[in-house]
Design a protein around this motif. Structure first.
Motif, PDB file in Angstrom:
ATOM      1  N   ILE A 216       0.836  -1.213   0.000  1.00 49.23           N
ATOM      2  CA  ILE A 216       0.000   0.000   0.000  1.00 49.23           C
ATOM      3  C   ILE A 216       0.869   1.262   0.000  1.00 49.23           C
ATOM      4  N   ILE A 217       2.057   1.175   0.558  1.00 49.25           N
ATOM      5  CA  ILE A 217       2.996   2.309   0.425  1.00 49.25           C
ATOM      6  C   ILE A 217       3.270   2.524  -1.069  1.00 49.25           C
ATOM      7  N   CYS A 218       3.472   1.433  -1.798  1.00 50.45           N
ATOM      8  CA  CYS A 218       3.722   1.541  -3.253  1.00 50.45           C
ATOM      9  C   CYS A 218       2.517   2.149  -3.972  1.00 50.45           C
ATOM     10  N   ALA A 219       1.310   1.683  -3.605  1.00 54.98           N
ATOM     11  CA  ALA A 219       0.096   2.224  -4.246  1.00 54.98           C
ATOM     12  C   ALA A 219      -0.010   3.716  -3.961  1.00 54.98           C
ATOM     13  N   ARG A 220       0.298   4.096  -2.729  1.00 55.38           N
ATOM     14  CA  ARG A 220       0.218   5.517  -2.334  1.00 55.38           C
ATOM     15  C   ARG A 220       1.202   6.363  -3.147  1.00 55.38           C
ATOM     16  N   GLU A 225       2.431  10.014  -7.966  1.00 54.27           N
ATOM     17  CA  GLU A 225       3.008  10.253  -9.308  1.00 54.27           C
ATOM     18  C   GLU A 225       1.916  10.587 -10.319  1.00 54.27           C
ATOM     19  N   LEU A 226       0.748   9.963 -10.162  1.00 55.69           N
ATOM     20  CA  LEU A 226      -0.332  10.173 -11.140  1.00 55.69           C
ATOM     21  C   LEU A 226      -1.294  11.288 -10.723  1.00 55.69           C
ATOM     22  N   ASN A 227      -0.938  11.971  -9.605  1.00 57.55           N
ATOM     23  CA  ASN A 227      -1.799  13.042  -9.089  1.00 57.55           C
ATOM     24  C   ASN A 227      -3.229  12.584  -8.805  1.00 57.55           C
ATOM     25  N   ILE A 228      -3.344  11.410  -8.226  1.00 60.28           N
ATOM     26  CA  ILE A 228      -4.669  10.921  -7.832  1.00 60.28           C
ATOM     27  C   ILE A 228      -4.814  11.149  -6.323  1.00 60.28           C
ATOM     28  N   PRO A 229      -5.728  12.010  -5.903  1.00 57.64           N
ATOM     29  CA  PRO A 229      -5.895  12.208  -4.451  1.00 57.64           C
ATOM     30  C   PRO A 229      -6.457  10.939  -3.815  1.00 57.64           C
ATOM     31  N   LEU A 230      -5.863  10.510  -2.701  1.00 60.57           N
ATOM     32  CA  LEU A 230      -6.291   9.235  -2.116  1.00 60.57           C
ATOM     33  C   LEU A 230      -7.606   9.342  -1.341  1.00 60.57           C
ATOM     34  N   ILE A 310      -7.581   2.005  -7.796  1.00 57.10           N
ATOM     35  CA  ILE A 310      -6.481   1.094  -7.406  1.00 57.10           C
ATOM     36  C   ILE A 310      -6.973  -0.348  -7.387  1.00 57.10           C
ATOM     37  N   LEU A 311      -6.170  -1.221  -7.967  1.00 53.47           N
ATOM     38  CA  LEU A 311      -6.488  -2.656  -7.938  1.00 53.47           C
ATOM     39  C   LEU A 311      -5.342  -3.379  -7.228  1.00 53.47           C
ATOM     40  N   LYS A 331      -6.287   2.662 -12.453  1.00 54.16           N
ATOM     41  CA  LYS A 331      -5.140   3.419 -12.959  1.00 54.16           C
ATOM     42  C   LYS A 331      -3.841   2.895 -12.361  1.00 54.16           C
ATOM     43  N   ILE A 332      -4.004   2.234 -11.211  1.00 53.26           N
ATOM     44  CA  ILE A 332      -2.826   1.696 -10.511  1.00 53.26           C
ATOM     45  C   ILE A 332      -3.091   0.238 -10.133  1.00 53.26           C
ATOM     46  N   ILE A 333      -2.101  -0.611 -10.395  1.00 55.43           N
ATOM     47  CA  ILE A 333      -2.156  -1.984  -9.883  1.00 55.43           C
ATOM     48  C   ILE A 333      -0.914  -2.170  -9.016  1.00 55.43           C
TER      49      ILE A 333
END
Ligand code: NAD
Length: 437
Positions: A216-220, A225-230, A310-311, A331-333
């Motif tokens: 989840i650190i990686c997903a964050r 990087e993709l400017n996706i607010p969590l 996120i997947l 957008k993120i796996i």
């Protein structure tokens, strides 16, 4: 045994079955070498170093006679493959399974070398395996196999040589037997010979959820990087076992809404988000995520294609294939599982600009905390969980950034970027060491 452990055993069987069906077509070691080949051309690897990296440094093949509960002796075949130790002592798990093969152990040892390198911990890579069927063995028989195996490889492992850990069908109890056998042979207690031990024998705080925490650190970081607010982002988790259920906890802490989760019996969806604790309690009670109040049942395959940010694949190998990769909307796996994406699917995802944080990085939190366990043991210390987590955070963030930047530098997907930096680091160490004699 908690629900996370119980669930783990079922999945492991499925993973192995899946692996067997694919292994008929592909030899895992050949695959590992093909990966080396393509990375070598990206980083323009020195041909001499490439030649050295084609072969494991040492392969041990051991026969393990064990007196079974019925009074008769049965021989088991065991392996320990030490792939490369240019960056530090060999490190890698031990697998017990009827379908263990030498080529599989060689491949896993190769991947461990890259995994330790990508998170920049001072270890090489190794793997062990014993051909046995632990589901049909008593505790006494498993203990006997473990102790004989340890005795047979004792001269080649050790805190500064090769540090085993648990893998498929081995656990903290197996590590305790290895620790005891090795220590009896040496004549003194050597807790730092294995990691993944129980806390009572020098295990580390935070080890049980370290894989998910790292993932989840990686997903964050990928979201950054993709400017996706969590806050308010959405996620789906395939596999609600150890890695998956803890991933849900950490995503929720970040404000991400986990809208779907699955396990071997099905998948659930709620547009308002699932509460991680409630979902786990339900799974604990009923054995499945299915039927959780306030959720609807969805097709498990469709979970991978949901419109989420996120997947997290946290179950099986080869889940995302050429057949469904084109339908993935995430957008993120971040790959908690080992090998969830096939090489063909990778190409589709890259074309569709899905950022895939590859398994060797996304699930390296486990081996990173294993390293921290070893450091604590060598220094006769026991750290608080916060201290372990702070170091894991720092290591994962810098590994993510290094792999991400490397992928940009070579204009390749993050999987190739991670392999590039990992193999380059090993190659640099090999060159500096030279060849002796
Ligand atoms: P686990 O057995 O605890 O959990 C796996 C989950 O997947 C279970 O909930 C199971 O029901 C579910 N599952 C099985 N088949 C499924 C299917 N067809 N669809 C959806 N879900 C399904 O295992 P784990 O320890 O969480 O490991 C999961 C993956 O992560 C594996 O690939 C493993 O190699 C990898 N991994 C785990 C760790 C770790 O420390 N736990 C470390 C590195 C890599």
């Amino acid at each position: 045994m908690g629900v996370r452990d119980r669930i783990r055993l079922t999945t492991i069987e499925k993973v192995i079955e899946r692996k067997l069906s694919t292994s008929k077509e592909s030899n895992p070691y050949e695959n590992a070498m093909k990966q080396l080949e393509s990375t070598a051309s990206i980083i323009k690897l020195d041909p001499d170093v490439h030649e050295m990296l084609r072969y494991p440094k040492r392969i041990l093949s051991v026969s393990l006679p064990v007196r079974m509960d019925n009074g008769h002796v049965k021989n088991f075949q065991g392996y320990r493959v030490q792939f490369n130790d240019a960056r530090g002592p060999f490190k890698g798990g031990i697998r017990y399974h009827p379908n263990v093969t030498l080529d599989e152990v060689k491949a896993l040892a190769t991947w461990m070398t890259w995994k330790c390198s990508v998170v920049d911990i001072p270890y090489g890579g190794a793997k062990g395996g014993v051909i046995c069927d632990p589901k049909n063995m008593s505790m006494a028989e498993k203990e006997a196999v473990t102790r004989r195996y340890t005795a047979m490889i004792a001269d080649f492992i050790g805190p500064y040589r090769d540090v085993p850990a648990p893998d498929v069908y081995t656990d903290s109890q197996t590590m305790s037997w290895i620790l005891d056998t090795y220590s009896q042979i040496k004549g003194y207690q050597v807790p730092e010979v294995v990691t993944g031990k129980p806390i009572a024998l020098g295990g580390s705080e935070g080890r049980n959820n370290s894989t998910a925490r790292g993932c989840i650190i990686c997903a964050r970081e990928a979201a950054k990087e993709l400017n996706i607010p969590l806050k308010g982002a959405t996620a789906a988790i395939q596999g609600y076992g150890n890695a998956g259920s803890w991933s849900a906890v950490f995503l929720q802490e970040l404000g991400v809404k986990v809208v779907a989760a699955s396990d071997s019996s099905g998948a659930i969806y709620s547009k308002n988000g699932l509460d991680s604790a409630q979902t786990l309690r339900h799974k604990e009670k009923t054995g499945s995520v299915k039927g959780l109040q306030g959720t609807e049942e969805i097709d498990a395959e469709k979970l991978l294609e949901l419109d989420v940010d996120i997947l997290i694949p946290a179950a099986l190998e080869n889940s995302i294939t050429a057949d469904n990769a084109g339908n993935v909307k995430a957008k993120i796996i971040s790959e908690a599982a080992n090998g969830p994406t096939t090489p063909e699917a990778d190409k589709v995802l890259e074309r569709n600009k899905v950022l895939v944080v590859p398994d060797i990085l996304a699930n390296a939190g486990g081996v990173t905390v294993s390293y921290l366990e070893w450091v604590q043991n060598l220094n006769r210390q026991h750290w608080a969980e916060e201290q372990v987590n702070a170091q894991l955070e720092q290591k994962m963030v810098s590994a993510f950034n290094a792999a991400y930047q490397t992928s940009k530098k070579y204009n390749v997907a993050m999987r190739s970027g991670a392999l590039a930096i990992a193999i380059q680091r090993v190659a640099d160490a090999i060159k500096l060491l030279g060849i002796w004699p």
